[in-house]
Scaffold this motif. Structure first.
Motif, PDB file in Angstrom:
ATOM      1  N   LEU A 136       0.820  -1.204   0.000  1.00 49.05           N
ATOM      2  CA  LEU A 136       0.000   0.000   0.000  1.00 49.05           C
ATOM      3  C   LEU A 136       0.858   1.261   0.000  1.00 49.05           C
ATOM      4  O   LEU A 136       0.601   2.210  -0.742  1.00 49.05           O
ATOM      5  CB  LEU A 136      -0.926  -0.017   1.219  1.00 49.05           C
ATOM      6  CG  LEU A 136      -1.986   1.078   1.334  1.00 49.05           C
ATOM      7  CD1 LEU A 136      -2.885   1.094   0.111  1.00 49.05           C
ATOM      8  CD2 LEU A 136      -2.805   0.882   2.604  1.00 49.05           C
TER       9      LEU A 136
ATOM     10  N   THR B 276       2.856   1.274  -3.632  1.00 44.09           N
ATOM     11  CA  THR B 276       2.097   1.455  -4.870  1.00 44.09           C
ATOM     12  C   THR B 276       0.988   2.492  -4.752  1.00 44.09           C
ATOM     13  O   THR B 276       0.523   3.005  -5.766  1.00 44.09           O
ATOM     14  CB  THR B 276       1.453   0.131  -5.308  1.00 44.09           C
ATOM     15  OG1 THR B 276       0.432  -0.230  -4.365  1.00 44.09           O
ATOM     16  CG2 THR B 276       2.485  -0.985  -5.398  1.00 44.09           C
TER      17      THR B 276
ATOM     18  N   ASN C  20      -1.915   1.909  -4.270  1.00 39.65           N
ATOM     19  CA  ASN C  20      -3.047   1.282  -4.960  1.00 39.65           C
ATOM     20  C   ASN C  20      -3.961   0.641  -3.922  1.00 39.65           C
ATOM     21  O   ASN C  20      -3.525  -0.217  -3.160  1.00 39.65           O
ATOM     22  CB  ASN C  20      -2.516   0.232  -5.940  1.00 39.65           C
ATOM     23  CG  ASN C  20      -3.606  -0.362  -6.816  1.00 39.65           C
ATOM     24  OD1 ASN C  20      -4.792  -0.269  -6.506  1.00 39.65           O
ATOM     25  ND2 ASN C  20      -3.213  -0.978  -7.918  1.00 39.65           N
ATOM     26  N   VAL C  21      -5.238   1.051  -3.869  1.00 37.87           N
ATOM     27  CA  VAL C  21      -6.172   0.531  -2.878  1.00 37.87           C
ATOM     28  C   VAL C  21      -7.222  -0.395  -3.494  1.00 37.87           C
ATOM     29  O   VAL C  21      -8.193  -0.757  -2.824  1.00 37.87           O
ATOM     30  CB  VAL C  21      -6.881   1.694  -2.141  1.00 37.87           C
ATOM     31  CG1 VAL C  21      -5.881   2.555  -1.411  1.00 37.87           C
ATOM     32  CG2 VAL C  21      -7.709   2.532  -3.107  1.00 37.87           C
TER      33      VAL C  21
ATOM     34  N   GLY D 202      -4.558  -3.915  -5.565  1.00 36.25           N
ATOM     35  CA  GLY D 202      -4.048  -3.353  -4.326  1.00 36.25           C
ATOM     36  C   GLY D 202      -3.843  -4.372  -3.221  1.00 36.25           C
ATOM     37  O   GLY D 202      -3.265  -4.062  -2.181  1.00 36.25           O
TER      38      GLY D 202
ATOM     39  N   ARG E 186      -7.776   4.566  -7.990  1.00 35.64           N
ATOM     40  CA  ARG E 186      -6.740   3.545  -7.978  1.00 35.64           C
ATOM     41  C   ARG E 186      -5.621   3.884  -7.020  1.00 35.64           C
ATOM     42  O   ARG E 186      -4.908   2.989  -6.578  1.00 35.64           O
ATOM     43  CB  ARG E 186      -6.178   3.345  -9.390  1.00 35.64           C
ATOM     44  CG  ARG E 186      -7.194   2.830 -10.365  1.00 35.64           C
ATOM     45  CD  ARG E 186      -6.605   2.813 -11.774  1.00 35.64           C
ATOM     46  NE  ARG E 186      -5.462   1.917 -11.853  1.00 35.64           N
ATOM     47  CZ  ARG E 186      -5.532   0.664 -12.274  1.00 35.64           C
ATOM     48  NH1 ARG E 186      -6.686   0.131 -12.569  1.00 35.64           N
ATOM     49  NH2 ARG E 186      -4.454  -0.074 -12.363  1.00 35.64           N
ATOM     50  N   GLU E 187      -5.427   5.157  -6.711  1.00 37.65           N
ATOM     51  CA  GLU E 187      -4.263   5.513  -5.923  1.00 37.65           C
ATOM     52  C   GLU E 187      -4.650   6.342  -4.725  1.00 37.65           C
ATOM     53  O   GLU E 187      -5.680   7.030  -4.722  1.00 37.65           O
ATOM     54  CB  GLU E 187      -3.256   6.290  -6.770  1.00 37.65           C
ATOM     55  CG  GLU E 187      -2.676   5.472  -7.921  1.00 37.65           C
ATOM     56  CD  GLU E 187      -1.601   6.252  -8.656  1.00 37.65           C
ATOM     57  OE1 GLU E 187      -1.495   7.456  -8.416  1.00 37.65           O
ATOM     58  OE2 GLU E 187      -0.897   5.640  -9.452  1.00 37.65           O
TER      59      GLU E 187
END
Length: 212
Positions: free
Chosen positions: A26, A29, A31-32, A141, A206-207
């Motif tokens: 997490l 990246t 990214n969740v 994610g 996405r982020e």
């Protein structure tokens, strides 16, 4: 060392490491995709509740494992609260309330009742992640190492609880281990191309939001 100490301390090690792959992924990246906020709020309750239960029954492996697991759970909740633009303390509140209820029941009614009630946040944590894996358009994610460690951790705690005859842990580890195994299998299926079921209508961010 007794026979129970081996799976107990092995469970301690995996519990300590459990959240680290997800936290690292997490943070690296941002990214969740596929992550569930309610699941991690429930993981907070689980960590606090089982720390207190370990103190109550005098089992050091459970105390150390549960307490140190919070070192990854709390930062993950912080990052998720930033992404969702929520107050961090309010994000922690549901987990803290659930933990207080778990501790109260353990002290008043004993280990068997505690094990039954402890299933609630454990099921929320694991089933919440199940729902996210099933419905999220993408699951990039989620850390597969986290999912693997989650299964291994519950297997070890189930073995430990059988050896020390702790009914509460037997109930909780058996149930949550089954859900954790489902999560690993379903994540693998998603990575192999199985589409989401009842996908979320909104496209997820996405982020993580970055500071300006």
């Amino acid at each position: 060392m007794t026979m129970a100490d081996y799976p107990g301390w092995a469970g301690t090690l995996t519990a300590i490491l459990l959240g680290l792959p997800q936290l690292i992924r997490l943070a690296r990246t941002r990214n969740v995709e596929g992550l569930s906020l309610p699941a991690w709020q429930a993981f907070l309750a689980v960590g606090i509740g089982w720390t207190a239960h370990g103190i109550t029954i005098g089992q050091a492996p459970q105390i150390v494992a549960s307490a140190l697991s919070l070192a990854s759970t709390i930062p993950i909740l912080y990052l998720l609260s930033r992404h969702l633009h929520r107050n961090f303390l309010l994000t922690l509140l549901p987990g803290l309330v659930l933990a207080a209820i778990m501790i109260g029941i353990d002290q008043i009614f004993g280990s068997g009742a505690y094990g039954a009630v402890a299933l609630i946040p454990a099921v929320i944590a694991n089933a919440g992640q199940s729902v996210a894996l099933i419905r999220a358009p993408h699951v990039g994610g989620v850390s597969v190492l986290f999912l693997i460690l989650a299964v291994l951790n519950q297997v070890l705690w189930l073995a430990w609880s059988i050896l020390v005859a702790d009914l509460g842990t037997i109930i909780a580890a058996g149930t949550t281990g089954t859900i954790a195994l489902f999560n690993l299998i379903w994540y693998t299926a998603r990575q192999l191309g199985v589409p989401p079921i009842w996908p979320t209508t909104a496209s997820p961010e996405r982020e993580l939001s970055r500071p300006g």
